[in-house]
Design a protein around this motif. Sequence first.
Motif, PDB file in Angstrom:
ATOM      1  N   ALA A   1       0.815  -1.222   0.000  1.00  0.00           N
ATOM      2  CA  ALA A   1       0.000   0.000   0.000  1.00  0.00           C
ATOM      3  C   ALA A   1       0.845   1.268   0.000  1.00  0.00           C
ATOM      4  N   GLY A   2       1.765   1.358  -0.930  1.00  0.00           N
ATOM      5  CA  GLY A   2       2.558   2.570  -1.047  1.00  0.00           C
ATOM      6  C   GLY A   2       3.758   2.639  -0.150  1.00  0.00           C
ATOM      7  N   SER A   3       4.118   1.535   0.534  1.00  0.00           N
ATOM      8  CA  SER A   3       5.309   1.536   1.380  1.00  0.00           C
ATOM      9  C   SER A   3       6.552   1.501   0.489  1.00  0.00           C
ATOM     10  N   VAL A   4       7.221   2.623   0.388  1.00  0.00           N
ATOM     11  CA  VAL A   4       8.379   2.728  -0.499  1.00  0.00           C
ATOM     12  C   VAL A   4       9.473   1.752  -0.076  1.00  0.00           C
ATOM     13  N   HIS A   5       9.659   1.602   1.224  1.00  0.00           N
ATOM     14  CA  HIS A   5      10.712   0.713   1.709  1.00  0.00           C
ATOM     15  C   HIS A   5      10.472  -0.711   1.233  1.00  0.00           C
ATOM     16  N   VAL A   6       9.246  -1.206   1.347  1.00  0.00           N
ATOM     17  CA  VAL A   6       8.947  -2.593   0.977  1.00  0.00           C
ATOM     18  C   VAL A   6       9.036  -2.772  -0.538  1.00  0.00           C
ATOM     19  N   LEU A   7       8.482  -1.841  -1.290  1.00  0.00           N
ATOM     20  CA  LEU A   7       8.535  -1.966  -2.749  1.00  0.00           C
ATOM     21  C   LEU A   7       9.977  -1.901  -3.256  1.00  0.00           C
ATOM     22  N   ALA A   8      10.784  -1.023  -2.660  1.00  0.00           N
ATOM     23  CA  ALA A   8      12.189  -0.942  -3.066  1.00  0.00           C
ATOM     24  C   ALA A   8      12.934  -2.214  -2.707  1.00  0.00           C
ATOM     25  N   ARG A   9      12.655  -2.759  -1.528  1.00  0.00           N
ATOM     26  CA  ARG A   9      13.318  -4.004  -1.127  1.00  0.00           C
ATOM     27  C   ARG A   9      12.921  -5.149  -2.041  1.00  0.00           C
ATOM     28  N   MET A  10      11.652  -5.175  -2.469  1.00  0.00           N
ATOM     29  CA  MET A  10      11.208  -6.236  -3.363  1.00  0.00           C
ATOM     30  C   MET A  10      11.936  -6.147  -4.706  1.00  0.00           C
ATOM     31  N   LEU A  11      12.105  -4.942  -5.234  1.00  0.00           N
ATOM     32  CA  LEU A  11      12.846  -4.788  -6.484  1.00  0.00           C
ATOM     33  C   LEU A  11      14.311  -5.193  -6.313  1.00  0.00           C
ATOM     34  N   ASP A  12      14.899  -4.857  -5.182  1.00  0.00           N
ATOM     35  CA  ASP A  12      16.285  -5.251  -4.931  1.00  0.00           C
ATOM     36  C   ASP A  12      16.415  -6.770  -4.852  1.00  0.00           C
ATOM     37  N   VAL A  13      15.458  -7.414  -4.180  1.00  0.00           N
ATOM     38  CA  VAL A  13      15.492  -8.875  -4.063  1.00  0.00           C
ATOM     39  C   VAL A  13      15.349  -9.524  -5.433  1.00  0.00           C
ATOM     40  N   LEU A  14      14.423  -9.027  -6.238  1.00  0.00           N
ATOM     41  CA  LEU A  14      14.244  -9.576  -7.582  1.00  0.00           C
ATOM     42  C   LEU A  14      15.503  -9.384  -8.421  1.00  0.00           C
TER      43      LEU A  14
END
Length: 434
Positions: A362-375
């Motif tokens: 829901a717009g959490s920049v930290h989580v979305l950025a971490r997901m892109l880094d993990v991918l």
Amino acid sequence: MRARVRAWIEFLGDQFWLRPALVVLACIGLAQAAVWLETGHIAGYDPSSPDANWGWAGGAEGARALLSAVASSTIGVAGTTFSITIAALTLASNQMGPRLLRNFVRDARNQLVLGVFLGTFAYALMVLRTVRTVEEETFVPHLAISGAVLLALVCLGTLVWFVHHVATSINVETVVDAVHRDLCAAVEARTLDEADVQPPAQVPRGAAVAPADGGYLQAVDTEGLADWVHERRVVLALRVRAGDFVPRGFPVAFLSAGVEDAAKAVARSLTFGRRPAALQDLEYSVRQLVEIAVRALSPGINDPMTAGSVLDHLGDALCRIAPRHLPTGAVARKGRVVLVHPVTDYDGLCDAMFHMIRQNAAGSVHVLARMLDVLTRVAEVERLTSRLSELGRHADLVLAAARRDVADPSDLADLEERHARFVQVRTGAGQPAG
């Protein structure tokens, strides 16, 4: 049959009483042995040579008082300690999810601690009943009483260790690491070193088979079922996999031709239970990790750091899968596919890992950025083009979610830059599946 036995062993592991009961029985046997040794004058207290004695050297009244104190204190400490533990686990389940309580129940250390307290209580009672005073023909089992003192000291050390263990075990990072270890073990057990047999293009849609039982499918004896199908020269296609809930009477399989007693044979190969089990379900530990992340992202907890930690561990699992092959669900006998059953593929595994976390970010920049880094990290390790395409699909979904929910232009630009880095890594690696 082997799958059913393993499911039964898995069920016994969920029983919190089993190990404590075994420890209590062992302590009762130890008490009986110590009393017997002294009754037979094989070992014990010798009043004629007090310098050679060790341990308890008191009388009957003191022995009764000591054993009573050991028995009452250990059972009291056991009750109080585990009452506090249940309260702590209740608070932990509210944060990490009630399904994680299974991990605490299965913890052998928690079970053995309870066994030590209850076993010491049983030991003291068994020895106490043998103590006799002058009016009852005096008998004081000095060796057994010395054992009770030793067990009391063990309980003291166990109590200190147990408080430390509970305090660390309910820490969210410890729980995530424990579930991650289970996931790594499942990856090692449920993936293959070499490519599996490819399933046929057409699966049988003939005679339907519906077992009488229902519930959560915990295990499938694919080898035994394949042997049975091969002997009857037919092909069988299962429709359910471990972890699915099967309603009673649901047709779980199709046969290429009708075979007598097919329902009984299929029922023998399927093990049902009242709850899912991790025995053959590769996604079981994944769902536990995702539940921790989703709860951490809830408004009541709002802990994106935990969600990011979960994503790191999920990425590690995908990196472990990179050099290995996932089963195709086809079982062959003498070069002919006789059994086809659904399995977890790479796409489904990634969906189970990332969909719910992304939807609840829901717009959490930290989580979305971490997901892109993990991918991106996984893409650097992965070499199969089909898997890289699946990782790219999830990266695109993350960017779409960011463009929809992230309002800050600088944050959105950062996420777009991370997505571009993923695309660069993806295009620089990859090869067709063998």
